[in-house]
Design a protein around this motif. Sequence first.
Motif, PDB file in Angstrom:
ATOM      1  N   ALA A   5       1.648  23.294   8.907  1.00  0.00           N
ATOM      2  CA  ALA A   5       0.776  22.486   8.041  1.00  0.00           C
ATOM      3  C   ALA A   5       1.617  21.581   7.137  1.00  0.00           C
ATOM      4  CB  ALA A   5      -0.120  23.400   7.208  1.00  0.00           C
ATOM      5  N   ALA A   6       2.669  22.152   6.526  1.00  0.00           N
ATOM      6  CA  ALA A   6       3.497  21.366   5.603  1.00  0.00           C
ATOM      7  C   ALA A   6       4.181  20.220   6.347  1.00  0.00           C
ATOM      8  CB  ALA A   6       4.520  22.270   4.926  1.00  0.00           C
ATOM      9  N   LEU A   9      -1.088  32.418   1.192  1.00  0.00           N
ATOM     10  CA  LEU A   9      -0.125  33.315   0.540  1.00  0.00           C
ATOM     11  C   LEU A   9       1.284  33.026   1.049  1.00  0.00           C
ATOM     12  CD1 LEU A   9      -2.057  36.722   0.568  1.00  0.00           C
ATOM     13  CD2 LEU A   9      -1.443  35.352  -1.428  1.00  0.00           C
ATOM     14  N   ALA A  10       1.398  32.811   2.367  1.00  0.00           N
ATOM     15  CA  ALA A  10       2.710  32.521   2.960  1.00  0.00           C
ATOM     16  C   ALA A  10       3.245  31.199   2.427  1.00  0.00           C
ATOM     17  CB  ALA A  10       2.602  32.491   4.484  1.00  0.00           C
ATOM     18  N   ALA A  11       2.355  30.194   2.289  1.00  0.00           N
ATOM     19  CA  ALA A  11       2.786  28.886   1.785  1.00  0.00           C
ATOM     20  C   ALA A  11       3.328  29.038   0.365  1.00  0.00           C
ATOM     21  CB  ALA A  11       1.617  27.902   1.812  1.00  0.00           C
ATOM     22  N   ARG A  12       2.633  29.811  -0.459  1.00  0.00           N
ATOM     23  CA  ARG A  12       3.091  29.987  -1.844  1.00  0.00           C
ATOM     24  C   ARG A  12       4.426  30.715  -1.890  1.00  0.00           C
ATOM     25  NH1 ARG A  12      -1.633  31.906  -4.019  1.00  0.00           N
ATOM     26  NH2 ARG A  12      -0.460  33.408  -5.246  1.00  0.00           N
ATOM     27  N   GLU A  13       4.583  31.718  -1.017  1.00  0.00           N
ATOM     28  CA  GLU A  13       5.858  32.452  -0.973  1.00  0.00           C
ATOM     29  C   GLU A  13       7.018  31.527  -0.606  1.00  0.00           C
ATOM     30  OE1 GLU A  13       5.659  35.919   1.575  1.00  0.00           O
ATOM     31  OE2 GLU A  13       4.136  36.753   0.228  1.00  0.00           O
ATOM     32  N   GLU A  14       6.741  30.579   0.293  1.00  0.00           N
ATOM     33  CA  GLU A  14       7.809  29.679   0.739  1.00  0.00           C
ATOM     34  C   GLU A  14       7.891  28.414  -0.113  1.00  0.00           C
ATOM     35  OE1 GLU A  14       8.450  29.168   4.839  1.00  0.00           O
ATOM     36  OE2 GLU A  14       8.493  31.346   5.103  1.00  0.00           O
ATOM     37  N   GLY A  15       7.055  28.338  -1.143  1.00  0.00           N
ATOM     38  CA  GLY A  15       7.085  27.176  -2.036  1.00  0.00           C
ATOM     39  C   GLY A  15       6.583  25.897  -1.377  1.00  0.00           C
ATOM     40  N   LEU A  16       5.642  26.033  -0.403  1.00  0.00           N
ATOM     41  CA  LEU A  16       5.116  24.857   0.291  1.00  0.00           C
ATOM     42  C   LEU A  16       3.810  24.420  -0.356  1.00  0.00           C
ATOM     43  CD1 LEU A  16       5.531  26.206   3.948  1.00  0.00           C
ATOM     44  CD2 LEU A  16       7.026  24.562   2.793  1.00  0.00           C
ATOM     45  N   SER A  17       3.655  23.111  -0.561  1.00  0.00           N
ATOM     46  CA  SER A  17       2.369  22.617  -1.056  1.00  0.00           C
ATOM     47  C   SER A  17       1.489  22.287   0.142  1.00  0.00           C
ATOM     48  CB  SER A  17       2.579  21.364  -1.906  1.00  0.00           C
ATOM     49  OG  SER A  17       1.346  20.675  -2.011  1.00  0.00           O
ATOM     50  N   LEU A  18       0.231  22.665   0.059  1.00  0.00           N
ATOM     51  CA  LEU A  18      -0.693  22.335   1.152  1.00  0.00           C
ATOM     52  C   LEU A  18      -1.716  21.291   0.691  1.00  0.00           C
ATOM     53  CD1 LEU A  18      -1.338  25.776   2.906  1.00  0.00           C
ATOM     54  CD2 LEU A  18       0.390  24.072   3.397  1.00  0.00           C
ATOM     55  N   THR A  19      -1.357  20.523  -0.338  1.00  0.00           N
ATOM     56  CA  THR A  19      -2.268  19.481  -0.815  1.00  0.00           C
ATOM     57  C   THR A  19      -2.544  18.492   0.310  1.00  0.00           C
ATOM     58  OG1 THR A  19      -1.377  19.727  -3.019  1.00  0.00           O
ATOM     59  CG2 THR A  19      -2.610  17.709  -2.591  1.00  0.00           C
ATOM     60  N   GLY A  20      -3.829  18.273   0.589  1.00  0.00           N
ATOM     61  CA  GLY A  20      -4.201  17.387   1.697  1.00  0.00           C
ATOM     62  C   GLY A  20      -4.633  18.153   2.938  1.00  0.00           C
TER      63      GLY A  20
END
Length: 542
Positions: free
Chosen positions: A254-255, A278-289
């Motif tokens: 996604a990122a 949760l995985a995105a937050r752990e890896e510091g990825l923004s999913l804005t959009g």
Amino acid sequence: MSILDDMKMYARLAWGLWGFLRQTITLEEARAIVRRRMAERESNFLRLVERGIFGNPGSPYLPLLKLAGCELGDIQNMVQAKGLEETLRVLREGGVYVTFEEFKARTPIVRDGHVIPVQARDFDNPYLSHYYQAETGGTTGVRTRVAVDLDHLADDAPRRMLAYDAHGVLGVPTAIWLSVPPAGSGIGCILSNACLGHIPRKWFSPLTSRDLRASLKYRLLVEYVIAMGQLSGVSIPRPEPVGLDQAAAVARWAAETLEADGACVISSTASLAVRVCLAAREEGLSLTGAKFMVGGEPPTPAKVREIARTGARWIPHYFFGEVGLVGYGCVQPVDGNDIHLFKDALALIQCPRQVPGFEVTVDAFCFTTLLPTAPKLMVNVESDDYGLIENRSCGCPLESCGFTEHLRHIRSFCKLTGEGITLVGSEMVRILEEVLPARFGGSPLDYQLLEEEDEEGFTRLSLLVSPKVELEDKGKVIEAVLEALEQGSAAAKLTRAVWSQARTLRVKQMEPIPTARGKLMPLHLAQRSQSSTNASTEKIET
Ligand SMILES: [Zn+2]
């Protein structure tokens, strides 16, 4: 199903897919089809009643209509005079309805002392040919297979397309994180998107054929659909195994896609969407959009919150295996699950229904199918769901298509859900009342199944076992439940595979919650009941 039947099914599927994958609709066509169907709702209903019921001597609705003293002409006149929904209400009051348990053929239909024996296939639409079959998400007593046919998927396409367009996701790069067959969701999602010319780029599968112990038939089905896609010039992605603990792979996709294309869509269940976030937050990825298109289980406020925290948006839909797409999220929603009812294909009325084991009456949803391609012919079939039907002006594009009713606060009153898999009441009640006491001791009063949500928004099923019952190994109780479910249904393989990965079911040694006598306590009732327990405890203390 015999081998010969399988071969016939594949032959029909081949023929059907050839045309299906090459024929996509345009947005203009989608609008025109929906407009026409909205104008023809009443005549579509009357045609189904005339041919599918009065022209079908095996129809289970015939004896119901006879008991109600209702002829075809009466229904025709009533629709003309009162309209479709009012006619359905009058029929419902006259006993012309089918409960969910009756529809699944777990109990015969009983009205006014008359017993009408039914089999699940009696409700099949007599005019359908079935291309492929998928198991429903439930572990039900009697095996009920939903024949998903391409005509039906194609019929869903116009309203699906209008919903995608309203949400600005048509043509946006999409990944699905849904399982391979026999779980029906993955292949159904691929094919229904294909109708719109919206082919997902990636197919991540939380379970593999091996996890599901899928038969050769199902393994071949995936290969077959991919091969037919190639022949038709449509590039259908091959499923890539991504387990529940590997959600980071989906988050990274996604990122990366957001970076390259500025937008992306992930189709999944609510629980899987939470895992990705949760995985995105752990890896510091923004999913804005990013936009998550989710179904399969109620999107609770905790789940919606978890998704919004990553900057992603959430588009709910309401899907009912036997009916298809019931509705899609509003573009200007008032809460996390504000759904526009797709009434071009359906009529929906409500009727009061007592929740078994609870002193609560709810307004249950009763569905009537209108299109000749519906897999099941339904007239006032209760779905075990209830909620609010609202006429509210939201100003969103779905409203301007004529979809003016909103469904909100949709809940199930007899079902528990974990990781997108639905457990239907009657089979589980038998396990709690008979199987477990016989195996581990105690009485039926000592066991209760409770739906709860943990801190991260995951739905857990807690099996409460009274401390009076001495348990040496809690794991054995879980095994016993899964084994008993597996005897009931082939879909239990799916349940076992998902629940053991997600550790959805847990055993707690505590007294079943006394304020409710119900064996199965869905989340909303559990919350209500626990807060009332607390309230009464507080009163005693003061
Ligand atoms: Zn709206």
